[in-house]
Design a protein around this motif. Sequence first.
Motif, PDB file in Angstrom:
ATOM      1  N   UNK A 151     -43.525  27.377  89.783  1.00  0.00           N
ATOM      2  CA  UNK A 151     -43.974  26.434  90.798  1.00  0.00           C
ATOM      3  C   UNK A 151     -45.447  26.696  91.100  1.00  0.00           C
ATOM      4  N   UNK A 152     -46.171  25.707  91.578  1.00  0.00           N
ATOM      5  CA  UNK A 152     -47.587  25.895  91.874  1.00  0.00           C
ATOM      6  C   UNK A 152     -47.771  26.738  93.135  1.00  0.00           C
ATOM      7  N   UNK A 153     -48.947  27.338  93.304  1.00  0.00           N
ATOM      8  CA  UNK A 153     -49.205  28.110  94.525  1.00  0.00           C
ATOM      9  C   UNK A 153     -49.249  27.214  95.744  1.00  0.00           C
ATOM     10  N   UNK A 154     -48.976  27.805  96.912  1.00  0.00           N
ATOM     11  CA  UNK A 154     -49.051  27.064  98.160  1.00  0.00           C
ATOM     12  C   UNK A 154     -47.873  26.173  98.428  1.00  0.00           C
ATOM     13  N   UNK A 182     -48.428  31.995  86.254  1.00  0.00           N
ATOM     14  CA  UNK A 182     -47.431  31.127  86.862  1.00  0.00           C
ATOM     15  C   UNK A 182     -46.389  31.899  87.652  1.00  0.00           C
ATOM     16  N   UNK A 183     -45.871  33.002  87.096  1.00  0.00           N
ATOM     17  CA  UNK A 183     -44.823  33.743  87.790  1.00  0.00           C
ATOM     18  C   UNK A 183     -45.342  34.338  89.097  1.00  0.00           C
ATOM     19  N   UNK A 184     -46.567  34.855  89.068  1.00  0.00           N
ATOM     20  CA  UNK A 184     -47.148  35.398  90.296  1.00  0.00           C
ATOM     21  C   UNK A 184     -47.375  34.299  91.319  1.00  0.00           C
ATOM     22  N   UNK A 185     -47.824  33.143  90.880  1.00  0.00           N
ATOM     23  CA  UNK A 185     -48.034  32.029  91.802  1.00  0.00           C
ATOM     24  C   UNK A 185     -46.717  31.614  92.457  1.00  0.00           C
ATOM     25  N   UNK A 186     -45.636  31.670  91.693  1.00  0.00           N
ATOM     26  CA  UNK A 186     -44.332  31.284  92.220  1.00  0.00           C
ATOM     27  C   UNK A 186     -43.817  32.288  93.239  1.00  0.00           C
ATOM     28  N   UNK A 187     -43.898  33.565  92.907  1.00  0.00           N
ATOM     29  CA  UNK A 187     -43.287  34.597  93.747  1.00  0.00           C
ATOM     30  C   UNK A 187     -44.184  35.098  94.866  1.00  0.00           C
ATOM     31  N   UNK A 188     -45.469  35.084  94.670  1.00  0.00           N
ATOM     32  CA  UNK A 188     -46.365  35.755  95.618  1.00  0.00           C
ATOM     33  C   UNK A 188     -47.431  34.859  96.234  1.00  0.00           C
ATOM     34  N   UNK A 189     -47.293  33.529  96.098  1.00  0.00           N
ATOM     35  CA  UNK A 189     -48.296  32.640  96.681  1.00  0.00           C
ATOM     36  C   UNK A 189     -47.650  31.441  97.371  1.00  0.00           C
ATOM     37  N   UNK A 210     -41.267  34.893 103.789  1.00  0.00           N
ATOM     38  CA  UNK A 210     -41.946  36.045 103.222  1.00  0.00           C
ATOM     39  C   UNK A 210     -43.189  36.282 104.063  1.00  0.00           C
ATOM     40  N   UNK A 211     -43.876  37.364 103.783  1.00  0.00           N
ATOM     41  CA  UNK A 211     -45.091  37.670 104.531  1.00  0.00           C
ATOM     42  C   UNK A 211     -46.191  36.671 104.188  1.00  0.00           C
ATOM     43  N   UNK A 212     -47.201  36.569 105.038  1.00  0.00           N
ATOM     44  CA  UNK A 212     -48.329  35.684 104.731  1.00  0.00           C
ATOM     45  C   UNK A 212     -49.016  36.116 103.441  1.00  0.00           C
ATOM     46  N   UNK A 252     -44.690  24.575  99.967  1.00  0.00           N
ATOM     47  CA  UNK A 252     -44.022  24.631 101.261  1.00  0.00           C
ATOM     48  C   UNK A 252     -42.592  24.097 101.137  1.00  0.00           C
ATOM     49  N   UNK A 253     -41.906  23.990 102.255  1.00  0.00           N
ATOM     50  CA  UNK A 253     -40.488  23.649 102.255  1.00  0.00           C
ATOM     51  C   UNK A 253     -40.189  22.215 101.836  1.00  0.00           C
ATOM     52  N   UNK A 254     -41.194  21.362 101.786  1.00  0.00           N
ATOM     53  CA  UNK A 254     -40.977  19.975 101.396  1.00  0.00           C
ATOM     54  C   UNK A 254     -41.037  19.769  99.885  1.00  0.00           C
ATOM     55  N   UNK A 255     -41.270  20.836  99.149  1.00  0.00           N
ATOM     56  CA  UNK A 255     -41.363  20.729  97.698  1.00  0.00           C
ATOM     57  C   UNK A 255     -39.993  20.439  97.083  1.00  0.00           C
ATOM     58  N   UNK A 256     -39.966  19.828  95.915  1.00  0.00           N
ATOM     59  CA  UNK A 256     -38.692  19.554  95.239  1.00  0.00           C
ATOM     60  C   UNK A 256     -37.936  20.847  94.930  1.00  0.00           C
ATOM     61  N   UNK A 257     -36.621  20.745  94.904  1.00  0.00           N
ATOM     62  CA  UNK A 257     -35.772  21.893  94.576  1.00  0.00           C
ATOM     63  C   UNK A 257     -34.962  21.586  93.314  1.00  0.00           C
ATOM     64  N   UNK A 258     -34.317  22.619  92.798  1.00  0.00           N
ATOM     65  CA  UNK A 258     -33.408  22.422  91.680  1.00  0.00           C
ATOM     66  C   UNK A 258     -32.199  21.638  92.158  1.00  0.00           C
ATOM     67  N   UNK A 259     -31.475  21.074  91.228  1.00  0.00           N
ATOM     68  CA  UNK A 259     -30.258  20.356  91.580  1.00  0.00           C
ATOM     69  C   UNK A 259     -29.193  21.339  92.052  1.00  0.00           C
TER      70      UNK A 259
END
Length: 344
Positions: free
Chosen positions: A103-106, A264-271, A212-214, A108-115
């Motif tokens: 997923x891209x960095x930043x 990409x993985x870091x952006x997903x998990x840590x951003x 998660x933390x800021x 929020x909760x309005x982003x699409x989710x998996x089915x």
Amino acid sequence: MRLLVLGGTEFVGRAVVEEALGREWEVTVFHRGRHDPPAGTTVLHGDRTEADGLDALATGEWDAVVDTWSGAPAAVAATARLLADRAGHYAYVSSRSVYGMPTPPGLDEDAPTVEPAPADDGTDYARAKRGGEVAAQEVFGDRALCVRAGLILGPHENIGRLPWWLNRIARGGTVLAPGPRELPLQYVDARDLATWTLDASVKGLGGPYNLVSPLGHTTTEELLTACREVTGSDAELCWVEPEPIVAAGVRPWMDLPIWLPPGESHETLHQGDVGRALATGLRCRPVAATVADTWAWLRSLGGEAPHRPDRPRLGLDPEVERRVLEGLGTQHAGRRSGPEAENP
């Protein structure tokens, strides 16, 4: 408050129970009986995977429920339906994995989710967690809170991430420290998750919240330095850039827990974006406190942390670490930090 915790004997569930007991709430713990819950709780036994597994919950009323289930969504659906008229609020501890990978960095909760996968057996973690969210929301509506946690650390961790780093650094010697050292990390201490979740239950919050933390709460260097300081180790952190580590066959996240190289993985998990949780009271303790308390707990167990049987063992084999460091040599090793080394 009368609280029902579904789980409540390990890691996140235990943190929730201990926080609630500290508030002098009446706490009921429903679990399979494999581990002892904290003292002071009312204990009910049942296995949610069995046909009659919820019989112990046939009676009783609670102001709030916290559900830590991570298996088949059908268990969440059945429990929510059973408690619909006897519980005021339902908090389901979900995961930021519901957004999928990458997923891209930043985000929020309005982003699409998996089915969601209502009939899934729980093997697809992301779809199962999303299915659990949907199951809770279908019954409780806006009284259902979806706690989308990211990386979780702290005392009672049974996954093996922070305990592995603490034990490795405590052994001393030259430690393969994955760079960049300033790489930001996002995680949540299980106790901070528990505090926010119970506060949110009191407020009646509903819907999804990233927890998660800021961004920038800590870095890889701050985490590993805290490990060295609390263990009193003479370990020398040998900082190595990601490329030669990966080229040597060392797996991020698995062989070197918590760490993910930039990409990409870091952006997903840590951003991820956590503005919604911060605006509703999330407070995250310093990384040094999480590390120190986890080390104190680990020492109380003789250094061997419990481990969930459904999760793989994590950590880099000492012989592999030695070969990697020798193979890299000083031309790739970069700057070192430790009691006897220059620490810029």
